[in-house]
Design a protein around this motif. Structure first.
Motif, PDB file in Angstrom:
ATOM      1  N   CYS B 646       0.881  -1.154   0.000  1.00  8.20           N
ATOM      2  CA  CYS B 646       0.000   0.000   0.000  1.00  8.20           C
ATOM      3  C   CYS B 646       0.931   1.220   0.000  1.00  8.20           C
ATOM      4  O   CYS B 646       2.138   1.094   0.153  1.00  8.20           O
ATOM      5  N   CYS B 652      -0.033   8.376   3.093  1.00  9.65           N
ATOM      6  CA  CYS B 652      -1.364   8.103   3.647  1.00  9.65           C
ATOM      7  C   CYS B 652      -1.492   8.652   5.057  1.00  9.65           C
ATOM      8  O   CYS B 652      -0.605   8.480   5.892  1.00  9.65           O
ATOM      9  N   CYS B 686      -0.729   0.042   7.730  1.00 13.41           N
ATOM     10  CA  CYS B 686      -1.427   0.070   9.020  1.00 13.41           C
ATOM     11  C   CYS B 686      -2.475  -1.023   9.027  1.00 13.41           C
ATOM     12  O   CYS B 686      -2.624  -1.751   8.048  1.00 13.41           O
ATOM     13  N   CYS B 690      -4.672  -2.263   3.363  1.00  8.08           N
ATOM     14  CA  CYS B 690      -4.985  -2.062   1.947  1.00  8.08           C
ATOM     15  C   CYS B 690      -4.179  -2.971   1.015  1.00  8.08           C
ATOM     16  O   CYS B 690      -4.555  -3.168  -0.129  1.00  8.08           O
TER      17      CYS B 690
HETATM   18  S1  SF4 Z   1      -3.088   0.101   4.767  1.00  7.09           S
HETATM   19 FE1  SF4 Z   1      -3.174   1.884   6.079  1.00  7.09          FE
HETATM   20  S2  SF4 Z   1      -1.343   3.016   5.437  1.00  7.09           S
HETATM   21 FE2  SF4 Z   1      -1.706   1.604   3.804  1.00  7.09          FE
HETATM   22  S3  SF4 Z   1      -2.940   2.799   2.402  1.00  7.09           S
HETATM   23 FE3  SF4 Z   1      -4.352   1.587   3.667  1.00  7.09          FE
HETATM   24  S4  SF4 Z   1      -4.924   3.025   5.288  1.00  7.09           S
HETATM   25 FE4  SF4 Z   1      -3.061   3.852   4.294  1.00  7.09          FE
END
Ligand code: SF4
Ligand code: SRM
Ligand SMILES: Cc1cc2nc3c(=O)[nH]c(=O)nc-3n(C[C@H](O)[C@H](O)[C@H](O)COP(=O)(O)OP(=O)(O)OC[C@H]3O[C@@H](n4cnc5c(N)ncnc54)[C@H](O)[C@@H]3O)c2cc1C
Ligand code: FES
Lengths: 123, 856
Positions: B646, B652, B686, B690
């Motif tokens: 991601c 992000c 996080c 994603c």
């Molecule tokens: S996994 Fe978390 S850090 Fe990565 S894009 Fe999705 S919300 Fe953003």
């Protein structure tokens, strides 16, 4: 330490007879025998546009069958893996893996299917 | 041999060389009749018998030769006289002679009619216009294919089994396709109203237009060619061609003309031994009206009739005049069918319409997914029949249970897997005499005599017809006792890995000759062990995989460092670590794709796939890519694919770690690592996840304190959520743990076993894995890390290595004797502004079965 004296001084030429499934009538030169890796194949084009898959096994024996995979219609048998089952040499089609007996052209996984076999020699 | 036998050699004349006719000849041969009788075959079509059931597969690439049902040399071997393209014109029963169109006259002792049926064409105006076809013979298909080249729309009259098959063919030829069915639903003979509705929805969703409850009134023509069709509901459909598939009628004219009894609605009347009203004349297959008053339009009953007639004739020609066997008469057959029509499973069996008195039905219907299932049950709970649409998985089990009280309740039999109580019913619940393969009438007992699927197919022919019974057959076969990898090795993959590692064996031949099974030593190996051992050697030695003997071990894809596509062309997937790519590199990919005319697609793995390269183009394509800084993406290998990422903390608002940087680091570390199966990974910034890390072989999710490592996840056919192996790891701890995990997997997994199945199988499961790789309970960790370090040090890009060496490049030619000639069989046609392979691919027809191990 053993020494092998196998590297041939004179290279032999591999030839196919376009007379599929019958006694050879004439011979078409294809390539130097050394182009064949034991256990793998190459494809050759006959003057009339047919494609032949030529193989050499570990012992140096040569085989030639039609290059067309009857299950998919693609000209790919030369790119399959060579093996042996119950002492019979075969090639497995790279697409859907059906095996073809290299000596008779018969499909080992479907009795009703077979491909043509061509006489092949090394001179 | 008795004296009077030599005096007279009986002559058997067969009229019609179709599927049933050929089976009859085989039956005669099996019984030795061909040795003592003269056999004459009159064949109307321009070619000997072929597989009409598989007719439509012509459109998916099977040639007329592939469809042939006559084994090479069969006629010669049995001395059968076959007259191709020479139909019988008349029969003189008095003189016992048949006259063929060529004028030849043949005397017979026994005459067998196997003339099949003809397609019924309703007598509507315009039915003979140019552009009107039927769907029965190879010639019909050739004509349809030719005409479709100039057509854009096609209509099929008839929404039955064959009509839908024809509609699938038209759709496959690229036409806008209409189906017109007089009955209020599709496949009225096989399915009931609910099933028809489910079928209708699914077929409409595929883009076919279906008109039910309406008849064809007229074919509209202009200048003698079809332009449209008027329907009985007053509407009109514009169409360039019409295929009539409104049922078949028995071809009984020859029989009528010579005064044999025929049924009121057609069909040559026969008794249980398949004899017509003249005992010297037999009728079998679709032209016959069986003793139960039915004409069977399926091949299996026809085969039974062929056996019956052959056995009866064998008796009559037996020199002793004694009965060699008791002929089992033909008294009727099961009309069960299972098909994949336009990709939809449809099955019906037994009393599908619930015509038995007092019967009840159990129905499950889900219109969202187009699934409809109905079972017909008698008052006493006996299963009488049923209809399955959209999901016919249970057909193989239900059909043999017909006529019995099923061991579990009917509602459990129709509920989809996962809903309600699990169905505890396996094929073991079937009685011994249950017919498992209806195409070849093979019972559970007969299958039980065999050890493997290959043996079943060879000895009983079960599974070689429509193929719908194969799943059940597999479940009936004993689990292999021998844990060996294949016919060449009695060791498992992980045992072979240990042998190669500890004995430092570096060649396949050496391993086979020292540790192969007795019969396999000195042989060639096979398609299973060669790539497996090739992968083990690559995991252990890290060298270039295509030099010397290793070249002969690799699957085709590895051998050409690219993935073979269905027409023999290849795809090219450059590595794009973590899915991050500069605009300049993107432009290079675009330019390469444009210059070589490749089809371009963003993959599900965050990179770009270029399809349609001929083998001889691969070096030139890769030269451009390598020059621009790309390297092999190993989309072809059982090795690391992608580490998805991601966008992470850098951009992000939620991100807590730099997931892109970690993904790139991991992808570069493990690229090129050969494993028992492919390896996939992902890193999420996080807990929102994603990058879908929990569906990967090893997935990483950022936490405020570091990284959580998940292992054993899988997407694909059997998805599995990954298990948490360790939490809050630092960068270095994370990498070290992944090193150990991967090497432990490579060392102990079976061939083609993803980490998910391996972890499921591992004794002690996740806890054991933690013990070994986290707590080092076996003292292996140092060695595992060293193996991985060696891999990382030795890694080189396979494509760059290949391009650097003219010897290695020599294999990239279409033809060894014409290195510059492109393969003319690799062709493309336009599709949505790009290209696609030039094959007419149908989604219907019996599924092209892929043999085990074919997946990549
Ligand atoms: S996994 Fe978390 S850090 Fe990565 S894009 Fe999705 S919300 Fe953003
Ligand atoms: C190109 C791509 C589809 C696409 O257009 O997006 C693709 C294409 C193929 N996949 Fe895939 N898969 C692709 C992403 C996926 C994904 C999604 C992902 O990786 O995020 C999955 C599910 C995730 C997973 O694997 O767990 C996926 C699960 C499979 C499977 C099932 C694996 C399983 O364990 O069940 C197979 C079959 C197999 O490997 O046995 C498969 C096999 C294949 C093969 C190799 C089939 C074959 O043998 O020819 C296809 C060859 C592509 C080619 O010739 O280049 N592909 N495949 C994707 C390539 C990603 C990449 O960049 O490398
Ligand atoms: C597209 C399609 C799909 C099908 N799918 C299935 C399926 O999935 N399952 C299933 O069970 N069945 C299926 N069938 C039906 C199956 O093909 C037939 O049941 C089977 O072919 C019948 O065999 P037969 O030998 O009786 O007739 P045919 O195979 O039709 O053979 C009869 C032959 O006799 C010839 N003939 C006729 N008159 C004369 C004469 N006077 N002299 C010489 N020769 C003559 C004809 O030209 C023909 O070649 C399908 C049929 C079609 C067309
Ligand atoms: S049921 Fe058709 S092959 Fe067995």
């Amino acid at each position: 330490m053993t020494t092998t004296l196998s590297s041939p001084a004179t290279t032999k030429t591999l030839e196919i007879s376009p007379a599929a499934d019958s006694a050879p009538d004439s011979w078409v030169p294809v390539c130097e025998e050394s182009r064949l890796t034991p256990g793998r194949g190459v494809a050759a084009l006959l003057p009339d546009g047919r494609q032949v898959a030529v193989f050499r096994d570990r012992t140096g024996r040569l085989y030639a069958i039609d290059n067309r995979d009857p299950f998919t219609g693609a000209q790919v048998l030369s790119r399959g893996l060579v093996g042996s089952a119950d002492g019979r040499p075969f090639v497995a089609s790279p697409l859907l893996k059906q095996r073809f007996d290299l000596e008779t052209g018969r499909c080992l996984d479907d009795d009703e299917v077979a491909v043509a076999v061509y006489p092949v020699r090394s001179k | 041999m008795s004296a009077d036998m030599t005096a007279h050699t009986p002559t058997i004349v067969l009229v019609g060389h179709g599927m049933v006719g050929q089976r009859f000849l085989e039956s005669l041969a099996d019984r030795g009749v061909t040795e003592r009788a003269r056999i004459v075959v009159l064949c109307e079509e321009p070619r000997p018998a072929y597989d009409r059931v598989q007719l439509t597969s012509y459109f998916s690439g099977r040639t007329p030769d592939d469809l042939s049902m006559v084994e090479a040399g069969f006629m010669e071997k049995h001395g059968i006289e076959l007259y191709v393209g020479d139909p019988a014109e008349s029969v003189d029963r008095e003189a016992r002679t048949v006259t063929a169109r060529s004028g030849q006259v043949f005397s017979y002792d026994s005459l067998v009619l196997a003339t099949g049926s003809y397609p019924f064409v309703p007598p509507v105006p315009g039915k003979d216009a140019r552009g009107c076809f039927v769907y029965r013979t190879i010639e019909d298909l050739l004509a349809i294919e030719e005409y479709a080249k100039t057509a854009t729309t096609g209509a099929v009259v008839g929404g039955g089994l064959l009509g839908l098959e024809a509609a699938g063919a038209l759709k496959g030829l690229g036409l806008d396709t209409h189906v017109v069915e007089f009955a209020p639903r599709l496949m009225p003979v096989q399915v009931d109203e609910g099933g028809g509705a489910a079928l209708l929805r699914t077929i409409e969703r595929m883009g076919l237009t279906v008109h039910t409850g309406t008849g064809t009134q007229e074919v509209v023509t202009a200048d003698g060619a079809v332009t449209g069709m008027k329907l009985s509901d007053g509407s009109e459909v514009a169409t360039d061609m019409v295929v009539f598939s409104a049922g078949v009628r028995p071809r009984d004219q020859l029989a009528r003309d010579c005064g044999l009894t025929v049924g009121e609605r057609g069909g040559i009347a026969v008794d249980e031994l398949c004899r017509t009203s003249d005992p010297a004349v037999f009728a079998i297959g679709e032209c016959a009206l069986a003793s139960d008053g039915r004409v069977y339009g399926l091949v299996a009953p026809g085969y039974e009739m062929a056996q019956t007639a052959a056995a009866t004739i064998a008796d009559a020609t037996e020199e002793t005049g004694e009965t060699g066997e008791t002929v089992k008469g033909f008294t009727g057959a099961d009309m069960s069918t299972k098909l994949k029509l336009l990709g939809v499973d449809v099955a019906s069996f037994g009393d599908a319409h619930g015509t038995a008195e007092g019967c009840l039905d159990v129905v499950y219907s889900d219109s969202r997914s187009g699934v409809y299932k109905k079972l017909v049950i008698s008052g006493e709970g006996v299963l009488l029949g049923g209809v399955l649409v959209g999901d016919a998985e249970q057909y193989g089990l239900l059909r043999p249970l017909t006529g019995t009280v099923p061991p579990v309740s009917p509602e459990q039999l129709v509920l989809p897997a996962g809903a309600g109580a699990p169905v505890a019913l396996g094929p073991s619940a079937l009685p011994d005499d249950a017919v498992i393969c209806s195409c070849h009438n093979v019972t559970k007992h007969a299958i039980g005599q065999c050890e493997s699927l290959a043996e079943v197919k060879k000895c009983t022919k079960a599974g070689t017809g429509c193929g719908s019974c194969v799943k059940v057959i597999e479940k009936l076969l004993p689990a292999p006792k021998d844990k060996g990898l294949c016919g060449c090795f009695s060791y498992t993959r992980s045992e072979l890995y240990e042998i190669a590692r500890t004995l430092r064996i570096t060649s396949f031949a050496a391993l086979l000759d020292s540790h192969g099974r007795d019969g396999a030593k000195g042989g060639e190996g096979c398609e299973v062990c060669k790539p497996t051992v090739g992968s083990i050697l690559a995991s252990l030695n890290n060298g270039y995989i295509l030099d010397g003997e290793q070249a002969s071990l690799q699957d085709t894809n590895d051998h050409f460092l690219a993935n073979m596509q269905r027409n023999g062309s290849y795809s090219v997937v450059p590595r794009i670590p973590g899915g991050e790519i500069t605009p300049d590199k993107l432009i290079v990919i675009g330019e390469v794709a444009r210059d070589f005319g490749l089809y371009t697609k963003i993959t599900g793995g965050q990179r770009i796939d270029l399809f349609g390269a001929r083998v001889d183009q691969l070096p030139a394509i890769w030269t451009r890519l390598v020059d621009a800084g790309f390297e092999s993406g190993h989309a072809y290998g059982k090795s690391l694919r992608t580490v998805k990422s991601c966008v992470g903390q850098t951009w992000c608002r939620y991100g807590v770690q730099d997931s892109v940087k970690m993904a790139i680091q991991l992808e570069l570390r493990y690229r090129g690592l050969r494993a028992p199966h492919k390896l996939k990974s992902a890193v999420s910034g996080c807990a929102r996840e994603c990058a879908e890390a929990q569906s990967k072989d090893f997935g990483i999710i950022a936490t405020a304190n570091g990284w959580n490592l998940y292992v054993g996840g899988n997407g694909g056919a059997t998805p599995r959520h990954a298990d948490l192996l360790a939490q809050d790891l630092s960068d270095a701890e994370l990498v070290r743990l992944i090193d150990r995990f991967l090497m432990f997997y490579i060392r102990t997994a079976d061939r083609l076993e993803r980490t998910s199945t391996w972890l499921e199988r591992l004794e002690g499961g996740l806890d054991h894995l933690k013990d070994v790789v986290v707590h080092d309970s076996l003292g292996l960790c140092g060695e595992l890390e060293a193996l991985m370090a060696a891999h990382v040090d030795d890694y080189q890009d396979e494509w760059a290595q290949t391009l650097d060496d003219p010897e290695r490049l020599r294999r990239f030619v279409s033809f060894v004797n014409a290195p510059d000639a492109p393969d003319p069989s690799v062709r493309f046609v336009p599709e949505r502004d790009q290209i696609k392979p030039d094959l007419t691919i149908l989604t219907l027809g019996r599924t092209n079965s892929t043999l085990e191990g074919a997946s990549r």
